[in-house]
Design a protein around this motif. Structure first.
Motif, PDB file in Angstrom:
ATOM      1  N   TYR A 150       0.739  -1.172   0.101  1.00  0.00           N
ATOM      2  CA  TYR A 150       0.114  -0.038  -0.047  1.00  0.00           C
ATOM      3  C   TYR A 150       0.868   1.144  -0.016  1.00  0.00           C
ATOM      4  N   LEU A 151       2.004   1.368   0.830  1.00  0.00           N
ATOM      5  CA  LEU A 151       2.791   2.299   0.851  1.00  0.00           C
ATOM      6  C   LEU A 151       3.430   2.583  -0.479  1.00  0.00           C
ATOM      7  N   ASP A 152       3.992   1.476  -1.312  1.00  0.00           N
ATOM      8  CA  ASP A 152       4.459   1.656  -2.788  1.00  0.00           C
ATOM      9  C   ASP A 152       3.471   2.180  -3.518  1.00  0.00           C
ATOM     10  N   LEU A 153       1.863   2.016  -3.427  1.00  0.00           N
ATOM     11  CA  LEU A 153       0.878   2.395  -4.296  1.00  0.00           C
ATOM     12  C   LEU A 153       0.612   3.858  -4.049  1.00  0.00           C
ATOM     13  N   GLY A 154       1.447   4.314  -2.986  1.00  0.00           N
ATOM     14  CA  GLY A 154       0.944   5.883  -2.598  1.00  0.00           C
ATOM     15  C   GLY A 154      -0.160   6.193  -1.487  1.00  0.00           C
ATOM     16  N   TYR A 155      -0.476   4.935  -0.723  1.00  0.00           N
ATOM     17  CA  TYR A 155      -1.184   4.999   0.361  1.00  0.00           C
ATOM     18  C   TYR A 155      -0.524   5.897   1.432  1.00  0.00           C
ATOM     19  N   GLN A 156      -1.145   6.549   2.407  1.00  0.00           N
ATOM     20  CA  GLN A 156      -0.394   7.450   3.498  1.00  0.00           C
ATOM     21  C   GLN A 156      -1.067   6.780   5.057  1.00  0.00           C
ATOM     22  N   VAL A 157      -0.162   6.750   5.578  1.00  0.00           N
ATOM     23  CA  VAL A 157      -0.419   6.164   7.025  1.00  0.00           C
ATOM     24  C   VAL A 157      -1.194   7.217   7.674  1.00  0.00           C
ATOM     25  N   ILE A 158      -2.388   6.934   8.664  1.00  0.00           N
ATOM     26  CA  ILE A 158      -3.423   7.586   9.172  1.00  0.00           C
ATOM     27  C   ILE A 158      -2.684   7.706  10.723  1.00  0.00           C
ATOM     28  N   GLY A 159      -2.769   6.202  11.010  1.00  0.00           N
ATOM     29  CA  GLY A 159      -2.016   5.807  12.283  1.00  0.00           C
ATOM     30  C   GLY A 159      -2.086   4.447  12.592  1.00  0.00           C
ATOM     31  N   HIS A 160      -1.853   4.177  13.796  1.00  0.00           N
ATOM     32  CA  HIS A 160      -1.717   2.772  14.057  1.00  0.00           C
ATOM     33  C   HIS A 160      -2.532   2.567  15.361  1.00  0.00           C
ATOM     34  N   ILE A 161      -3.131   1.287  15.538  1.00  0.00           N
ATOM     35  CA  ILE A 161      -3.868   0.927  16.550  1.00  0.00           C
ATOM     36  C   ILE A 161      -3.430  -0.142  17.168  1.00  0.00           C
ATOM     37  N   PRO A 162      -2.948  -0.220  18.451  1.00  0.00           N
ATOM     38  CA  PRO A 162      -2.225  -1.364  19.112  1.00  0.00           C
ATOM     39  C   PRO A 162      -3.441  -2.354  19.587  1.00  0.00           C
ATOM     40  N   ALA A 163      -2.919  -3.606  19.354  1.00  0.00           N
ATOM     41  CA  ALA A 163      -3.820  -4.805  19.948  1.00  0.00           C
ATOM     42  C   ALA A 163      -5.488  -4.511  19.359  1.00  0.00           C
ATOM     43  N   TYR A 164      -5.121  -4.415  18.168  1.00  0.00           N
ATOM     44  CA  TYR A 164      -6.624  -4.276  17.440  1.00  0.00           C
ATOM     45  C   TYR A 164      -7.492  -5.414  16.887  1.00  0.00           C
ATOM     46  N   ALA A 165      -6.711  -6.432  16.653  1.00  0.00           N
ATOM     47  CA  ALA A 165      -7.374  -7.658  16.486  1.00  0.00           C
ATOM     48  C   ALA A 165      -6.747  -9.081  16.857  1.00  0.00           C
ATOM     49  N   LEU A 166      -7.404 -10.070  17.190  1.00  0.00           N
ATOM     50  CA  LEU A 166      -6.739 -11.399  17.758  1.00  0.00           C
ATOM     51  C   LEU A 166      -6.157 -11.845  16.335  1.00  0.00           C
TER      52      LEU A 166
END
Length: 188
Positions: A150-166
């Motif tokens: 996704y980064l290579d395709l030009g997507y930008q990171v909004i943020g990270h959520i820790p411990a989001y999913a099992l």
């Protein structure tokens, strides 16, 4: 993408499924989803996960959106085999007519590293443009190979959520990275 990857990606034919063509490919979709979950993909499901569970997901959760015209379901076919898939969901709230969600980018483990995921994402972006959707959003497991794609395709990171999913094997909680890509400049 290397020349070899481009050649292999061209061997995959991309098709947008409709309500009429969905059943022709649902077993292949189930096989891809099952293989990905059993291979450790963090795509909302945990082991044990069966082909029956996968069929239930495609028919119960995805097909209604396809029928309603809110979801573009794109598959990559190698011969007659479903090698991968992605969804573009345009069922956004009324105040977000410019946005769509990218969901469930899946490539069967035996078809990975051939440019199929990139081709599917580019097709999803083309579908978004055809729908006049200029802002795409998605989430991915933090640190997953998909995040780099996704980064290579030009997507930008909004943020990270820790411990989001099992994780799929139910051993630990994993983080999630939220991302977006603006396909066209919006007024205001």
């Amino acid at each position: 993408m290397t020349l070899a990857e481009q050649t292999q990606a061209h061997a995959a034919r991309l098709v947008r499924l409709t309500a009429d063509t969905f059943e022709d490919h649902v077993v292949g979709l189930a096989e891809v989803l099952t293989a990905c979950v059993l291979d450790g993909a963090s795509v909302s499901f945990v082991d044990p996960f069966s082909p029956t569970d996968a069929l239930r997901f495609w028919r119960g959760k995805v097909l209604p959106g396809v029928v309603a015209g809110d979801v573009d379901l794109i598959v990559a076919l190698v011969g007659d085999e479903v090698a991968g898939t992605v969804q573009l969901a345009a069922d956004t709230p009324a105040n977000q007519p410019q946005r769509a969600d990218v969901r469930k980018l899946l490539v069967h483990p035996k078809h990975r590293r051939k440019g199929i995921a990139r081709s599917l994402m580019l097709e999803a972006e083309a579908c978004a443009a055809a729908r006049s959707r200029s802002l795409l959003t998605l989430d991915t497991r933090t640190g997953d190979a998909g995040e780099q794609l996704y980064l290579d395709l030009g997507y930008q990171v909004i943020g990270h959520i820790p411990a989001y999913a099992l994780d799929p094997r139910k051993q630990r909680f994993e983080g999630c990275t939220l991302m977006y890509k603006q396909l066209a400049q919006l007024p205001g």
